[in-house]
Design a protein around this motif. Structure first.
Motif, PDB file in Angstrom:
ATOM      1  N   MET A   1       0.884  -1.259   0.122  1.00 38.36           N
ATOM      2  CA  MET A   1       0.096  -0.204  -0.068  1.00 38.36           C
ATOM      3  C   MET A   1       0.985   1.043   0.014  1.00 38.36           C
ATOM      4  O   MET A   1       0.470   2.138  -0.789  1.00 38.36           O
ATOM      5  CB  MET A   1      -1.023  -0.038   1.280  1.00 38.36           C
ATOM      6  N   PHE A   2       1.909   1.257   0.730  1.00 41.23           N
ATOM      7  CA  PHE A   2       2.959   2.634   0.647  1.00 41.23           C
ATOM      8  C   PHE A   2       4.121   2.127  -0.054  1.00 41.23           C
ATOM      9  O   PHE A   2       4.776   3.273  -0.030  1.00 41.23           O
ATOM     10  CB  PHE A   2       3.307   2.608   2.236  1.00 41.23           C
ATOM     11  N   SER A   3       4.077   1.359  -0.977  1.00 40.38           N
ATOM     12  CA  SER A   3       5.082   1.487  -1.632  1.00 40.38           C
ATOM     13  C   SER A   3       5.364   2.536  -2.822  1.00 40.38           C
ATOM     14  O   SER A   3       6.572   2.613  -3.069  1.00 40.38           O
ATOM     15  CB  SER A   3       5.223  -0.112  -2.442  1.00 40.38           C
ATOM     16  N   ASN A   4       4.441   3.152  -3.028  1.00 37.80           N
ATOM     17  CA  ASN A   4       4.624   4.201  -3.996  1.00 37.80           C
ATOM     18  C   ASN A   4       4.646   5.578  -3.297  1.00 37.80           C
ATOM     19  O   ASN A   4       4.786   6.629  -3.969  1.00 37.80           O
ATOM     20  CB  ASN A   4       3.429   4.335  -4.948  1.00 37.80           C
ATOM     21  N   PHE A   5       4.760   5.702  -1.965  1.00 41.93           N
ATOM     22  CA  PHE A   5       4.882   6.724  -1.298  1.00 41.93           C
ATOM     23  C   PHE A   5       6.221   7.247  -1.131  1.00 41.93           C
ATOM     24  O   PHE A   5       7.166   6.579  -1.024  1.00 41.93           O
ATOM     25  CB  PHE A   5       4.245   6.781   0.080  1.00 41.93           C
ATOM     26  N   GLN A   6       6.399   8.710  -0.965  1.00 39.38           N
ATOM     27  CA  GLN A   6       7.719   9.282  -0.574  1.00 39.38           C
ATOM     28  C   GLN A   6       7.481   9.978   0.724  1.00 39.38           C
ATOM     29  O   GLN A   6       6.815  10.907   0.756  1.00 39.38           O
ATOM     30  CB  GLN A   6       8.157  10.120  -1.682  1.00 39.38           C
ATOM     31  N   VAL A   7       8.549   9.702   1.497  1.00 36.74           N
ATOM     32  CA  VAL A   7       8.413  10.261   2.777  1.00 36.74           C
ATOM     33  C   VAL A   7       9.317  11.396   2.746  1.00 36.74           C
ATOM     34  O   VAL A   7      10.615  11.410   2.525  1.00 36.74           O
ATOM     35  CB  VAL A   7       8.864   9.448   4.020  1.00 36.74           C
ATOM     36  N   ILE A   8       8.950  12.554   2.958  1.00 41.91           N
ATOM     37  CA  ILE A   8       9.750  13.875   3.177  1.00 41.91           C
ATOM     38  C   ILE A   8       9.692  14.621   4.358  1.00 41.91           C
ATOM     39  O   ILE A   8       8.534  15.158   4.840  1.00 41.91           O
ATOM     40  CB  ILE A   8       9.260  15.045   1.922  1.00 41.91           C
ATOM     41  N   PRO A   9      10.951  14.598   4.884  1.00 39.99           N
ATOM     42  CA  PRO A   9      10.834  15.232   6.478  1.00 39.99           C
ATOM     43  C   PRO A   9      10.530  16.527   6.476  1.00 39.99           C
ATOM     44  O   PRO A   9      11.381  17.255   5.537  1.00 39.99           O
ATOM     45  CB  PRO A   9      12.171  14.874   7.210  1.00 39.99           C
ATOM     46  N   LYS A  10       9.749  17.200   7.239  1.00 35.99           N
ATOM     47  CA  LYS A  10       9.593  18.572   7.553  1.00 35.99           C
ATOM     48  C   LYS A  10      10.386  19.027   8.794  1.00 35.99           C
ATOM     49  O   LYS A  10       9.970  18.703   9.856  1.00 35.99           O
ATOM     50  CB  LYS A  10       8.028  19.102   7.522  1.00 35.99           C
ATOM     51  N   LEU A  11      11.391  19.838   8.724  1.00 40.57           N
ATOM     52  CA  LEU A  11      12.256  20.086  10.163  1.00 40.57           C
ATOM     53  C   LEU A  11      12.136  21.602  10.436  1.00 40.57           C
ATOM     54  O   LEU A  11      12.122  22.511   9.583  1.00 40.57           O
ATOM     55  CB  LEU A  11      13.741  19.642   9.675  1.00 40.57           C
ATOM     56  N   PRO A  12      11.921  21.880  11.636  1.00 36.09           N
ATOM     57  CA  PRO A  12      12.264  23.353  12.002  1.00 36.09           C
ATOM     58  C   PRO A  12      13.784  24.022  12.005  1.00 36.09           C
ATOM     59  O   PRO A  12      14.611  23.378  11.986  1.00 36.09           O
ATOM     60  CB  PRO A  12      11.911  23.049  13.704  1.00 36.09           C
ATOM     61  N   ALA A  13      13.626  25.096  11.533  1.00 35.08           N
ATOM     62  CA  ALA A  13      14.805  25.769  11.505  1.00 35.08           C
ATOM     63  C   ALA A  13      14.893  27.137  11.747  1.00 35.08           C
ATOM     64  O   ALA A  13      13.842  28.080  11.860  1.00 35.08           O
ATOM     65  CB  ALA A  13      15.030  25.905   9.890  1.00 35.08           C
ATOM     66  N   ILE A  14      15.719  27.652  12.985  1.00 28.84           N
ATOM     67  CA  ILE A  14      15.756  28.710  13.743  1.00 28.84           C
ATOM     68  C   ILE A  14      16.208  29.868  12.564  1.00 28.84           C
ATOM     69  O   ILE A  14      15.077  31.031  12.465  1.00 28.84           O
ATOM     70  CB  ILE A  14      16.857  28.812  14.721  1.00 28.84           C
ATOM     71  N   ASN A  15      16.895  29.558  11.679  1.00 27.97           N
ATOM     72  CA  ASN A  15      17.147  30.925  10.707  1.00 27.97           C
ATOM     73  C   ASN A  15      17.637  29.887   9.419  1.00 27.97           C
ATOM     74  O   ASN A  15      18.451  29.112   9.163  1.00 27.97           O
ATOM     75  CB  ASN A  15      18.842  31.223  10.990  1.00 27.97           C
ATOM     76  N   LEU A  16      16.533  30.125   8.532  1.00 28.06           N
ATOM     77  CA  LEU A  16      16.477  29.741   7.207  1.00 28.06           C
ATOM     78  C   LEU A  16      17.752  29.931   6.369  1.00 28.06           C
ATOM     79  O   LEU A  16      18.134  28.762   5.716  1.00 28.06           O
ATOM     80  CB  LEU A  16      15.307  29.953   6.500  1.00 28.06           C
ATOM     81  N   ASP A  17      18.400  30.979   6.378  1.00 26.38           N
ATOM     82  CA  ASP A  17      19.445  31.310   5.686  1.00 26.38           C
ATOM     83  C   ASP A  17      20.818  30.534   6.219  1.00 26.38           C
ATOM     84  O   ASP A  17      21.191  29.913   5.246  1.00 26.38           O
ATOM     85  CB  ASP A  17      19.839  32.962   5.662  1.00 26.38           C
ATOM     86  N   GLU A  18      20.807  30.423   7.351  1.00 29.72           N
ATOM     87  CA  GLU A  18      21.785  29.658   8.144  1.00 29.72           C
ATOM     88  C   GLU A  18      21.617  28.122   7.713  1.00 29.72           C
ATOM     89  O   GLU A  18      22.773  27.263   7.406  1.00 29.72           O
ATOM     90  CB  GLU A  18      22.053  29.646   9.402  1.00 29.72           C
ATOM     91  N   THR A  19      20.614  27.582   7.632  1.00 34.61           N
ATOM     92  CA  THR A  19      20.148  26.034   7.334  1.00 34.61           C
ATOM     93  C   THR A  19      20.414  25.806   5.842  1.00 34.61           C
ATOM     94  O   THR A  19      20.964  25.016   5.659  1.00 34.61           O
ATOM     95  CB  THR A  19      18.671  25.862   7.827  1.00 34.61           C
ATOM     96  N   LEU A  20      20.001  26.716   4.882  1.00 37.96           N
ATOM     97  CA  LEU A  20      20.280  26.652   3.680  1.00 37.96           C
ATOM     98  C   LEU A  20      21.744  26.555   3.367  1.00 37.96           C
ATOM     99  O   LEU A  20      22.112  25.740   2.633  1.00 37.96           O
ATOM    100  CB  LEU A  20      19.580  27.782   2.795  1.00 37.96           C
TER     101      LEU A  20
END
Length: 119
Positions: A1-20
């Motif tokens: 059932m889940f074989s065609n799914f793609q799991v994509i983590p959504k993660l918190p970031a204090i500073n998006l520029d630094e994370t990028l």
């Protein structure tokens, strides 16, 4: 059932520029999309999403992801070490009792990224 799914983590970031910057320089990710409070980055088939969370206390961030590496984990470990990735204090490259060679790093938000290769 889940074989065609793609799991994509959504993660918190204090500073998006630094994370990028960190994910581009240390981990080889590229920017897919940038919004005022959201990032989408990709490296090969691995996609990560980051949402801005300025109030995040990195020392209480329990976000974790596991990245399965098909081969070359030793080279990846040394590359990330040389690039200045923040190695987790207990995350040195080692063979685990469950037959996986692993190491772990911390991103600027203290998200734990564990890399593992079945040997």
């Amino acid at each position: 059932m889940f074989s065609n799914f793609q799991v994509i983590p959504k993660l918190p970031a204090i500073n998006l520029d630094e994370t990028l910057s960190h994910f581009e320089k240390a981990l080889g990710f590229t920017l897919v999309s940038r919004y005022p409070e959201y990032l989408i980055m990709k490296n090969g088939t691995t996609e990560l999403h980051f949402f801005e969370f300025k109030e995040l206390d990195p020392l209480t961030n329990y976000s974790m992801i596991y990245i399965r590496v098909p081969s070359g984990i030793e080279e990846l470990y040394h590359k990330l070490e040389k690039a200045g990735a923040s190695m987790h204090p207990n995350g040195k490259l080692e063979m685990k009792p469950w037959g996986i060679k692993e190491f772990a790093i911390l991103d600027p938000n203290h998200t734990l990224l564990t890399f593992g290769q079945k040997v």
